[in-house]
Enzyme design. Structure first.
Site, PDB file in Angstrom:
ATOM      1  N   SER A 270      40.522  39.001  36.729  1.00 48.65           N
ATOM      2  CA  SER A 270      41.800  38.298  36.612  1.00 48.65           C
ATOM      3  C   SER A 270      42.787  38.632  37.734  1.00 48.65           C
ATOM      4  O   SER A 270      43.757  37.904  37.934  1.00 48.65           O
ATOM      5  CB  SER A 270      42.456  38.612  35.263  1.00 48.65           C
TER       6      SER A 270
ATOM      7  N   LYS B 131      48.210  43.483  35.297  1.00 56.09           N
ATOM      8  CA  LYS B 131      48.671  42.200  35.834  1.00 56.09           C
ATOM      9  C   LYS B 131      49.818  42.469  36.808  1.00 56.09           C
ATOM     10  O   LYS B 131      50.302  43.586  36.947  1.00 56.09           O
ATOM     11  CB  LYS B 131      49.176  41.276  34.722  1.00 56.09           C
TER      12      LYS B 131
END
Length: 274
Positions: A42, A115
């Protein structure tokens, strides 16, 4: 008798040494740094599956989430430090900066995620035609070539990458468009795009006070704050759920295990995270 006594003392000293070492390691892991092995794609190409890094827990101070989670032993941060949970504050806390790459606890299931911080408290965030908008303004984006990787299983889970030029047979070149995105505070970082999908066009999200909005750099292959928690996503992340900042990759394994040193990527030793 003296020999038996000496042997007994040696065993006791060995046990004490092991206990002390475990305590020191536990304090080090709780207070200073937490090891983290990247399990998914990701955050490509900033972070690759198999990157091993230490998370700087001192960067933003401490909360209940700073306590270690060791799932194989059934140890969870809330089990150890749950009494600190709930007030959304931190001890010796400092504010994270937009663009930081951060490890945090998922607000619902407690899983550790990594993230990039995109939205601060009070910001509005929206994706329009694949372009990030913050507080109503489109961020600057420039094309930066193509990211290429093998179309093959990656990491211990054997995850296959998604490709913009797909479908691609095993062993072929899996390609994604690469761009450089410049956030409002001047932080530049790479993002990857695979194609048009629902996450490229979103509603306007207003970040609540005391919360943050996170997104993956591999924009079309990231479960992040664009998806509400009730729909299985991350949603807004409370301040107290932040664990720390990822600053540098220690080493990186392209194989199924980080112990498989013959698969380590030579170009990622001590690589800074931007």
């Amino acid at each position: 008798m003296a020999a038996d006594a000496n042997k007994g003392n040696a065993v006791v000293e060995t046990i004490k040494t092991v206990v002390y070492a475990l305590l020191i390691a536990g304090v080090f892991r709780t207070v200073f740094f937490q090891p983290f092995w990247i399990p998914s794609g990701s955050m490509k190409d900033t972070l690759l599956i198999g990157d091993f890094l230490f998370v700087n827990k001192m960067a933003y101070g401490y909360s209940y989430a700073s306590c270690p989670t060791i799932r194989p032993l059934g140890i969870d941060a809330k089990t150890l430090c749950g009494f600190l949970d709930g007030d959304n504050t931190r001890v010796m806390g400092s504010e994270p900066e937009r663009g930081d790459v951060i490890v945090f606890r998922h607000p619902v299931n407690g899983t550790d995620y990594i993230k990039r911080l995109i939205g601060l408290p009070g910001d509005t965030v929206q994706m329009k035609n694949g372009v990030l908008h913050i507080n109503g303004e489109a961020v600057k984006v420039k094309d930066d070539g193509i990211f290429v990787e093998p179309a093959a299983p990656q990491g211990p889970q054997g995850l296959r990458p998604r490709c913009e030029n797909g479908p691609v047979g095993t062993g072929g070149d899996c390609m994604k468009s690469r761009q450089i995105e410049t956030l409002p505070n001047g932080v530049e970082h790479a993002v990857l795009n695979i194609g048009n999908q629902s996450s490229d066009n979103t509603p306007i999200y207003t970040v609540p006070q005391g919360h943050y909005f996170f997104m993956g750099d591999n924009r079309d292959n990231s479960t992040d704050s664009r998806v509400p928690q009730q729909a299985g996503g991350v949603g807004f992340v409370p301040y107290e759920n932040i664990i720390g900042r990822a600053d540098r990759i220690m080493f990186s394994s392209a194989g199924r295990s980080m112990l498989a040193f013959w698969t380590w990527r030579s170009d990622r030793y001590l690589k800074g995270i931007e």
